[in-house]
Structures are given as structure tokens and as C-alpha cells.
Design a protein around this motif. Structure first.
Motif, PDB file in Angstrom:
ATOM      1  N   LEU A  91      66.767  29.215  49.982  1.00 18.14           N
ATOM      2  CA  LEU A  91      66.660  29.982  51.215  1.00 18.14           C
ATOM      3  C   LEU A  91      67.920  30.823  51.383  1.00 18.14           C
ATOM      4  O   LEU A  91      69.014  30.288  51.557  1.00 18.14           O
ATOM      5  CB  LEU A  91      66.480  29.037  52.404  1.00 18.14           C
ATOM      6  N   ALA A  92      67.765  32.153  51.316  1.00 16.45           N
ATOM      7  CA  ALA A  92      68.902  33.053  51.461  1.00 16.45           C
ATOM      8  C   ALA A  92      69.173  33.396  52.915  1.00 16.45           C
ATOM      9  O   ALA A  92      70.326  33.560  53.322  1.00 16.45           O
ATOM     10  CB  ALA A  92      68.658  34.337  50.669  1.00 16.45           C
ATOM     11  N   SER A  93      68.111  33.511  53.711  1.00 17.24           N
ATOM     12  CA  SER A  93      68.255  33.770  55.144  1.00 17.24           C
ATOM     13  C   SER A  93      66.970  33.341  55.829  1.00 17.24           C
ATOM     14  O   SER A  93      65.917  33.198  55.195  1.00 17.24           O
ATOM     15  CB  SER A  93      68.551  35.255  55.422  1.00 17.24           C
ATOM     16  N   GLY A  94      67.060  33.128  57.123  1.00 17.84           N
ATOM     17  CA  GLY A  94      65.881  32.722  57.871  1.00 17.84           C
ATOM     18  C   GLY A  94      66.109  32.910  59.352  1.00 17.84           C
ATOM     19  O   GLY A  94      67.252  33.030  59.826  1.00 17.84           O
ATOM     20  N   GLY A  95      65.015  32.929  60.086  1.00 17.93           N
ATOM     21  CA  GLY A  95      65.136  33.098  61.528  1.00 17.93           C
ATOM     22  C   GLY A  95      63.845  32.746  62.237  1.00 17.93           C
ATOM     23  O   GLY A  95      62.770  32.694  61.621  1.00 17.93           O
ATOM     24  N   THR A  96      63.956  32.500  63.518  1.00 16.63           N
ATOM     25  CA  THR A  96      62.783  32.244  64.346  1.00 16.63           C
ATOM     26  C   THR A  96      63.106  32.647  65.768  1.00 16.63           C
ATOM     27  O   THR A  96      64.277  32.615  66.191  1.00 16.63           O
ATOM     28  CB  THR A  96      62.358  30.763  64.275  1.00 16.63           C
ATOM     29  N   GLU A  97      62.077  33.050  66.510  1.00 12.68           N
ATOM     30  CA  GLU A  97      62.275  33.463  67.899  1.00 12.68           C
ATOM     31  C   GLU A  97      61.055  33.073  68.721  1.00 12.68           C
ATOM     32  O   GLU A  97      59.909  33.226  68.273  1.00 12.68           O
ATOM     33  CB  GLU A  97      62.502  34.971  67.991  1.00 12.68           C
ATOM     34  N   ARG A 144      49.743  33.969  71.016  1.00 11.76           N
ATOM     35  CA  ARG A 144      50.936  34.345  70.253  1.00 11.76           C
ATOM     36  C   ARG A 144      52.184  34.066  71.089  1.00 11.76           C
ATOM     37  O   ARG A 144      52.265  34.451  72.255  1.00 11.76           O
ATOM     38  CB  ARG A 144      50.880  35.827  69.877  1.00 11.76           C
ATOM     39  N   CYS A 145      53.153  33.404  70.445  1.00  9.36           N
ATOM     40  CA  CYS A 145      54.304  32.963  71.235  1.00  9.36           C
ATOM     41  C   CYS A 145      55.612  32.950  70.450  1.00  9.36           C
ATOM     42  O   CYS A 145      56.629  32.481  70.960  1.00  9.36           O
ATOM     43  CB  CYS A 145      54.044  31.579  71.818  1.00  9.36           C
ATOM     44  N   GLY A 146      55.608  33.440  69.203  1.00  7.76           N
ATOM     45  CA  GLY A 146      56.849  33.423  68.457  1.00  7.76           C
ATOM     46  C   GLY A 146      56.740  34.102  67.109  1.00  7.76           C
ATOM     47  O   GLY A 146      55.663  34.551  66.699  1.00  7.76           O
ATOM     48  N   THR A 147      57.856  34.180  66.437  1.00  7.88           N
ATOM     49  CA  THR A 147      57.919  34.736  65.083  1.00  7.88           C
ATOM     50  C   THR A 147      58.814  33.832  64.230  1.00  7.88           C
ATOM     51  O   THR A 147      59.642  33.088  64.738  1.00  7.88           O
ATOM     52  CB  THR A 147      58.495  36.164  65.078  1.00  7.88           C
ATOM     53  N   ALA A 148      58.619  33.923  62.934  1.00 10.24           N
ATOM     54  CA  ALA A 148      59.491  33.231  61.975  1.00 10.24           C
ATOM     55  C   ALA A 148      59.606  34.098  60.741  1.00 10.24           C
ATOM     56  O   ALA A 148      58.680  34.857  60.407  1.00 10.24           O
ATOM     57  CB  ALA A 148      58.928  31.854  61.617  1.00 10.24           C
ATOM     58  N   GLU A 149      60.745  34.014  60.065  1.00  7.66           N
ATOM     59  CA  GLU A 149      60.964  34.823  58.880  1.00  7.66           C
ATOM     60  C   GLU A 149      61.885  34.082  57.921  1.00  7.66           C
ATOM     61  O   GLU A 149      62.649  33.193  58.323  1.00  7.66           O
ATOM     62  CB  GLU A 149      61.590  36.169  59.251  1.00  7.66           C
ATOM     63  N   ALA A 150      61.793  34.423  56.667  1.00  4.20           N
ATOM     64  CA  ALA A 150      62.674  33.824  55.662  1.00  4.20           C
ATOM     65  C   ALA A 150      62.737  34.747  54.459  1.00  4.20           C
ATOM     66  O   ALA A 150      61.795  35.499  54.179  1.00  4.20           O
ATOM     67  CB  ALA A 150      62.160  32.445  55.239  1.00  4.20           C
ATOM     68  N   ARG A 151      63.852  34.677  53.767  1.00  3.10           N
ATOM     69  CA  ARG A 151      63.973  35.338  52.464  1.00  3.10           C
ATOM     70  C   ARG A 151      64.289  34.257  51.450  1.00  3.10           C
ATOM     71  O   ARG A 151      65.299  33.554  51.571  1.00  3.10           O
ATOM     72  CB  ARG A 151      65.060  36.417  52.457  1.00  3.10           C
TER      73      ARG A 151
END
Length: 329
Positions: A91-97, A144-151
Motif C-alpha cells: 500500500l503506497a497511499s490510501g484514504g477514506t472520507e 451513499r455516504c463515503g469514499t475510499a481510495e488506495a494506490r
């Protein structure tokens, strides 16, 4: 429809991943072209018994969509994008909101989590990607209530070992020189980090750092027992859960938030290296500068505290995090 066949089933419960090919011909293929592909993931949210869920918690567990994204992306990389099993997934980067708070409230024992996934292979060589950008829209019970992402980065064994060995040596040398081994005066009560069960507490009580922030030791051994991951590695979701516990504690100290009725609404991390499970790990936290030291407000009027965190082994930074905590009032 695929049931993701990983050891994560014991954490996520029964779950399904459905590929949504862009053309009818793609249904006949067992793999995908190295271009952006779409998937749908669904699972039942925790009843408080898996991951670090607490049956009395007022909110669904944010670890669920993040771990779901990670597991689905890893499975798709092997099954549809032909990434060899020998490659190590990093996992190089990640996020959630959290984009809407109400669906996260636990009004029933369970809820239904769905992810609308877009997976984009990057740095493709001979049809096989060396990395993948992952994006997800999070819904609970259809809202719909959020987002998530990863590289993700897929490393060859030799490259992976080289990075691990270099980072370990750097941390060991700095620890031997007396840098970064944080003595803790004890363990916080679980309510101070948003839990009821003391077994879920992964951080120690903090010490002051340079008069401007706090430094928390992180219990990597306890995390390895509680969280899903690869043997011999620090679990990736440790950084999210430790960030949440540190952020809730810090928001209470800085702004008077009540941790059990606060939630991590934004988390963005970049990883600078590998954390080693056998070496001390600690997290530093500082508050974002705000007028008169007051927290901001979200569109609903809830107080929101912005925080900056760093995870270190010795004086080597392994991750940097930007986070926001909202007080549900």
C-alpha cells in the motif's frame, strides 16, 4: 459473481465481488485488459464481533470499507489483471472520507455495505500492471455516504526484500542511538480512544513531544492478533485504527471532544517505507492551526478538528497522515 476467497472472510463475513465488464465479449474472458475496470462489492456490516467492532458503538466501523477495498483489489489484481502470486502487494497511499454521517449511525445490529469499485492498472509491462489505483464509493443500506481510495504497488520479491532490509537497518541504528523508543506511562481507558473493550486499545498513553504535540507508542503485537494482514508484516489497517485512536484522544485533549461520540471523518495517508513488526512503533500527533485554537465546523455545524500524524520506527518515518475528527452533538 465471485466470493472473495481469502482469510479476510473471518473478519468481513460473507461477501461478494461482481465484475462489470465494459463489453459483452469481456464476459467470456477469465481476465481483463489492462485498463480501468469496474466492480461491485457487497457484505454485511459487522455485528460488533469482527475487526475491532464494539456492540455498543454508536457508529459502524470505518475499517470495514477500507479493508473491503483492500481485499477486493488484491483479489481482482490476481484474478482479472494477471498479477503473479509471487508479487508482494504494498500500500503506497490510501484514504477514506465520510460524506454523510447519518447512514453510519448504528440504528440496527447490522447493515449492508456496498462499494462501487473502479480499479485502474498503472505502469503496465507486457500486459501486467506493476501498480493499481483503486477508488470506491461507499453506501450503507443503499445510501451513499463515503469514499475510499488506495494506490497499490506490486513488488518483485527481491525488490521487496531490499526495501524491507534497508528500512529495518535504518530503524535499528536510530533506536540503538536512543531515538524514537517512546516510554509510555500506561494504557488509556478504552473510552478515551473510542472503544469499550480494553483488548481493542492499540496505543499507550502519550508523552509530550517538544511542547507542540503528543507521541503515542503503538502496540504492534496486539494489532497483529486483532487485525487482518500478511504474516510477518505490520497489518496495513493498523495505521487507520491507530490513527483513529490517537485522533480521538487528541481531539479530546485539544478541544474537549467526547471520544465515544466522535468519529474520524477524513483520513489520508502516504507510506514512506515498511514498518517492522519486531521494532517499536510510535505515532506523533499535532493539531492543525486554527483561529484562537478553536475547531472548524462541518456543513451540519458539528465541530471538526484537523490533525497531522506521523508513524515512526526510531527516527524513520514510515507513514504520514492527515485526519479530521467530528464531534457528533
Amino acid at each position: 459473481m465471485d466470493t472473495v476467497p481469502t482469510h479476510a472472510a473471518s473478519y468481513l463475513g460473507p461477501h461478494h465481488l461482481v465484475r462489470r465488464p465494459g463489453s459483452p465479449e469481456a464476459f467470456l474472458l477469465d481476465s481483463s485488459a489492462p485498463v480501468r475496470q469496474h466492480f461491485a462489492f457487497s457484505t454485511e456490516l459487522s455485528d460488533g464481533q469482527r475487526l475491532l467492532g464494539d456492540p455498543a458503538a454508536p457508529f459502524h466501523d470505518l475499517l470495514f470499507p477500507v479493508e473491503s477495498l483492500r481485499q477486493a483489489a488484491m483479489f481482482a489484481a490476481r484474478r482479472y489483471f494477471r498479477v503473479p502470486e509471487t508479487r508482494h502487494t504494498v500500500l503506497a497511499s490510501g484514504g477514506t472520507e465520510i460524506t454523510a454521517v447519518d447512514p453510519w449511525r448504528r440504528t440496527t445490529d447490522r447493515g449492508r455495505l456496498t462499494l462501487e469499485l473502479a480499479l485502474t492498472p498503472v505502469d503496465v509491462v507486457n500486459g501486467v500492471p506493476r501498480g493499481m489505483e483503486c477508488d470506491a464509493v461507499v453506501s450503507i443500506d443503499g445510501e451513499r455516504c463515503g469514499t475510499a481510495e488506495a494506490r497499490l504497488v506490486f513488488l518483485a520479491p527481491g525488490v521487496y526484500r531490499g526495501h524491507r532490509d534497508l528500512g529495518r537497518r535504518q530503524s535499528e541504528e536510530s533506536l540503538a542511538a536512543g531515538h524514537g523508543d517512546i516510554p509510555s506511562p500506561g494504557v488509556p481507558a478504552p473510552e478515551r480512544v473510542g472503544h469499550r473493550d480494553p483488548r481493542n486499545v492499540l496505543v499507550g498513553l502519550p508523552v509530550e513531544e517538544d511542547g507542540e504535540g503528543l507521541a503515542f507508542p503503538v502496540d504492534g503485537v496486539a494489532a497483529g492478533d486483532l487485525l487482518p494482514g500478511t504474516a510477518g508484516e505490520v497489518p496495513a489497517v493498523l495505521f487507520l485504527e491507530a490513527s483513529r485512536q490517537v485522533a480521538l484522544f487528541a481531539a479530546a485533549e485539544l478541544h474537549g471532544f467526547v471520544p465515544f461520540h466522535a468519529l474520524l471523518t477524513r483520513w489520508q495517508a502516504s507510506f514512506k517505507g515498511f514498518a517492522e513488526p519486531g521494532l517499536p512503533l510510535h505515532c506523533t500527533v499535532r493539531g492543525d492551526r486554527a483561529p484562537a485554537g478553536r475547531p472548524d465546523r462541518d456543513p451540519a455545524g458539528r465541530p471538526v478538528a484537523g490533525l497531522r500524524l506521523s508513524f515512526l520506527q526510531g527516527d524513520r518515518v514510515v507513514a504520514r497522515v492527515s485526519a479530521s475528527v467530528a464531534q457528533d452533538c
